[in-house]
Design an enzyme around this catalytic site. Structure first.
Site, PDB file in Angstrom:
ATOM      1  N   GLY A 104       5.710  -1.775  -4.399  1.00  0.00           N
ATOM      2  CA  GLY A 104       6.336  -1.588  -3.098  1.00  0.00           C
ATOM      3  C   GLY A 104       5.779  -0.348  -2.412  1.00  0.00           C
ATOM      4  O   GLY A 104       4.640   0.068  -2.644  1.00  0.00           O
ATOM      5  N   SER A 105       6.601   0.278  -1.604  1.00  0.00           N
ATOM      6  CA  SER A 105       6.108   1.318  -0.695  1.00  0.00           C
ATOM      7  C   SER A 105       5.716   2.623  -1.366  1.00  0.00           C
ATOM      8  O   SER A 105       5.087   3.467  -0.719  1.00  0.00           O
ATOM      9  CB  SER A 105       7.150   1.587   0.391  1.00  0.00           C
ATOM     10  OG  SER A 105       7.299   0.457   1.218  1.00  0.00           O
ATOM     11  N   THR A 106       6.094   2.854  -2.618  1.00  0.00           N
ATOM     12  CA  THR A 106       5.601   4.063  -3.284  1.00  0.00           C
ATOM     13  C   THR A 106       4.081   4.040  -3.389  1.00  0.00           C
ATOM     14  O   THR A 106       3.433   5.083  -3.457  1.00  0.00           O
ATOM     15  CB  THR A 106       6.211   4.210  -4.694  1.00  0.00           C
ATOM     16  OG1 THR A 106       5.994   2.998  -5.428  1.00  0.00           O
ATOM     17  CG2 THR A 106       7.707   4.493  -4.613  1.00  0.00           C
TER      18      THR A 106
END
Length: 449
Positions: free
Chosen positions: A104-106
Site C-alpha cells: 500500500g501507500s507506505t
C-alpha cells in the site's frame, strides 16, 4: 555428549553405561533488542489486539543508522511451553520477516525518494491536479478519496497520499528507473537478517511491466513485500541514503572469561540515494504527520515523520471486500533519526480500515514512550499540527508568570489551572518553566514570595 543412567526400583537399567559427563555451558548470546522498546511494543500490540480483534499484527523497530533490530513482535502469539496447543502456522512463521503482502501507500516513500533523486519533481514549486482518478492503459485508477484532492503541490500529494499524483511520479521516472531503485532499496530479495524463514517478496517481471503495472507499483499495489524489507528500505531513505543489513545477534560472550567471542558490526550494503535527497524525504514525511494523513502519529514535542498505508488483500486472484492490511511507517526524530518503526494490522474489526485511523495512533503511542526510553530531548522547532480532530487535546506554551502579582494573574486569560504556594503578592518561581509546552487544562504551580 553425555549418558543418562535410568533407575528402576533403585536398580540400574541393564546395558546402560556407568560413565557420566557434566553438561558444558555454551556461550552467552546478547541481542540488539532494547528491552524497554520491546516492552512498549508488546503493550501496544496487546491493546490493539483487544481493541480491534485483527487477524494479525506485525511490528518492527530498527536503528536506521546501524541495522540493529530494537524490537520485533507479532500477533497471534503463543506460549512456547505449550506450543503444541496452537496451529503450526503460528509457531513456525516469524511474521515480521516471513509474511508477504501488498504494502500500500507506505511503498510511496520509495517512489518519492527515486523521484527526488532523479530530480523529476519539485515538491514545493510544482502543482498537480487530482480529479479523483487517472486513466492509464485503458484502466481507471482511483484515488482513495472520492472526488480527488484538486489542485495541490507535490508536497501536498505526499501529505494527502494521493494515488494519481504518485502515478504521475512513476510515469516521469519510467519503468527501468523506478524498478532500478526498487531493486537498490532491497525489494525482491532477502535482507539477510540473521533469522530463519525470511521471505523474499514478489515483484513484477520487468519485461512484463506495462503502463498499468508501472502506475500501480508507484503507489504500492501489485507488488508484494515483507515487513522487514520495508523497514530496511525506509531506514535507508531517511538515514542519509545508506542501506544496512538488519541483524539481531549482537555478540557471543564466554560466560567464564567474559571474552567476546563474536561481535556483529553494521554492514552497509550500498548508497542508494544522496544525503540531500534523504533530507528532502525526511522533511516530506514529517509534514505527512503534522499536516497530512499521518496526524494520528503526531507527538507533541517530538519530530515524528511517517507514512500511512492501506492495502487490499487478495484471495484467489481477486481483492477482498472490507478486508485490508492497514499500516504506518514511523520515523523519529526527523532531524536525527534514531528509530524506524513499522506497524501493520491485518483486518481490524469494528473500525474504518485506514492506516491513518488505526495504525498511526498506535505508532504515535509507541514513539512517545520510545523517545523517552532513548532519552531523546524534545524539539522546539517541531511543525505545528494543523489537522486536528475533536479527539486532539491542544497544547499550549506556558507563559512567563514570574514577576506578576496576584491581581495581574486574576486578569490573565489562562488555559490551565493555577496552584499557588506562598503568602507574598508576587510570583518568584513557577513550574513548569516558561516556554514549556503542556496540554490545555494542565496544572501550573506558582510560588509567591
Amino acid at each position: 555428549m553425555f549418558s543418562i543412567i535410568l533407575m528402576q526400583k533403585d536398580k540400574k537399567m541393564p546395558d546402560m553405561a556407568d560413565d557420566y559427563a557434566e553438561p558444558v555451558d555454551g556461550l552467552d548470546l546478547y541481542l540488539t533488542i532494547d528491552t524497554q522498546i520491546q516492552t512498549i511494543m508488546e503493550r501496544e500490540l496487546d491493546n490493539a489486539e483487544a481493541l480491534y480483534n485483527p487477524d494479525g499484527i506485525v511490528a518492527i523497530a530498527m536503528d536506521p543508522n546501524t541495522g540493529q533490530i530494537l524490537g520485533m513482535s507479532s500477533r497471534p502469539n503463543f506460549d512456547p511451553g505449550s506450543f503444541q496447543d496452537v496451529s503450526p502456522e503460528i509457531y513456525n512463521r516469524n511474521l515480521p520477516i516471513w509474511s508477504t503482502y501488498e504494502p500500500g501507500s507506505t511503498f510511496k516513500i520509495i517512489t518519492l525518494a527515486a523521484a527526488l533523486e532523479e530530480e523529476v519533481v519539485d515538491l514545493h514549486n510544482e502543482n498537480f491536479y487530482d480529479s479523483g482518478h487517472v486513466e492509464v492503459g485503458g484502466s481507471t485508477l482511483h484515488c482513495w478519496t472520492r472526488g480527488g484532492h484538486g489542485d495541490q503541490t507535490f508536497l501536498e500529494v505526499v501529505q494527502n497520499s494521493c494515488n494519481p499524483g504518485f502515478v504521475e511520479l512513476g510515469q516521469r521516472l519510467g519503468t527501468e528507473t523506478l524498478f532500478s531503485y526498487i531493486d537498490a532499496f532491497g525489494f525482491g530479495k532477502k535482507t539477510g537478517i540473521d533469522l530463519q524463514g525470511e521471505g523474499a517478496g514478489i515483484l513484477f517481471d520487468i519485461d512484463r511491466v506495462g503502463p498499468v503495472e508501472l502506475a500501480t507499483t508507484a503507489f504500492g499495489q501489485g507488488v508484494a513485500v515483507t515487513p522487514i524489507q520495508q523497514v530496511v528500505a525506509v531506514a535507508a531513505a531517511v538515514n542519509g541514503g545508506t542501506l544496512y543489513q538488519p541483524y539481531v545477534a549482537k555478540e557471543l560472550v564466554d560466560p567464564k572469561t567474559g571474552e567476546v567471542v563474536m561481535r556483529n558490526s553494521p554492514v552497509a550494503k550500498g548508497q542508494v540515494i544522496s544525503q540531500e535527497t534523504s533530507k528532502q524525504v525526511r522533511e516530506a514525511l514529517e509534514s505527512v504527520v503534522a499536516l497530512g494523513t499521518g496526524g494520528g502519529a503526531y507527538v507533541d514535542g517530538y519530530r515524528v515523520g511517517g507514512k500511512t498505508g492501506t492495502a487490499q488483500k487478495a484471495e484467489n486472484g481477486r481483492y477482498l471486500e472490507n478486508n485490508h492490511i492497514v499500516s504506518f511507517m514511523g520515523v523519529a526524530p526527523m532531524d536525527d533519526p534514531k528509530v524506524v518503526l513499522y506497524l501493520a494490522v491485518d483486518n481490524p474489526k469494528g473500525t474504518v480500515q485506514f492506516g491513518g485511523v488505526v495504525a498511526a495512533p498506535i505508532v504515535g503511542n509507541m514513539m512517545e514512550d520510545i523517545m523517552h526510553a532513548l532519552e531523546v530531548e524534545p524539539r522546539k522547532e517541531q511543525i505545528e499540527k494543523e489537522k486536528r480532530t475533536w479527539q486532539d487535546i491542544p497544547y499550549i506554551e506556558v507563559p512567563n508568570l514570574i514577576g506578576l502579582t496576584k491581581k495581574d494573574l486574576s486578569q490573565q486569560l489562562l488555559n490551565f489551572q493555577l496552584e499557588a504556594e506562598g503568602e507574598g503578592n508576587q510570583v518568584v518561581q513557577q513550574s513548569p518553566d516558561p516556554g514549556t509546552r503542556v496540554q490545555g487544562g494542565s496544572k501550573i504551580r506558582v510560588y509567591f514570595e
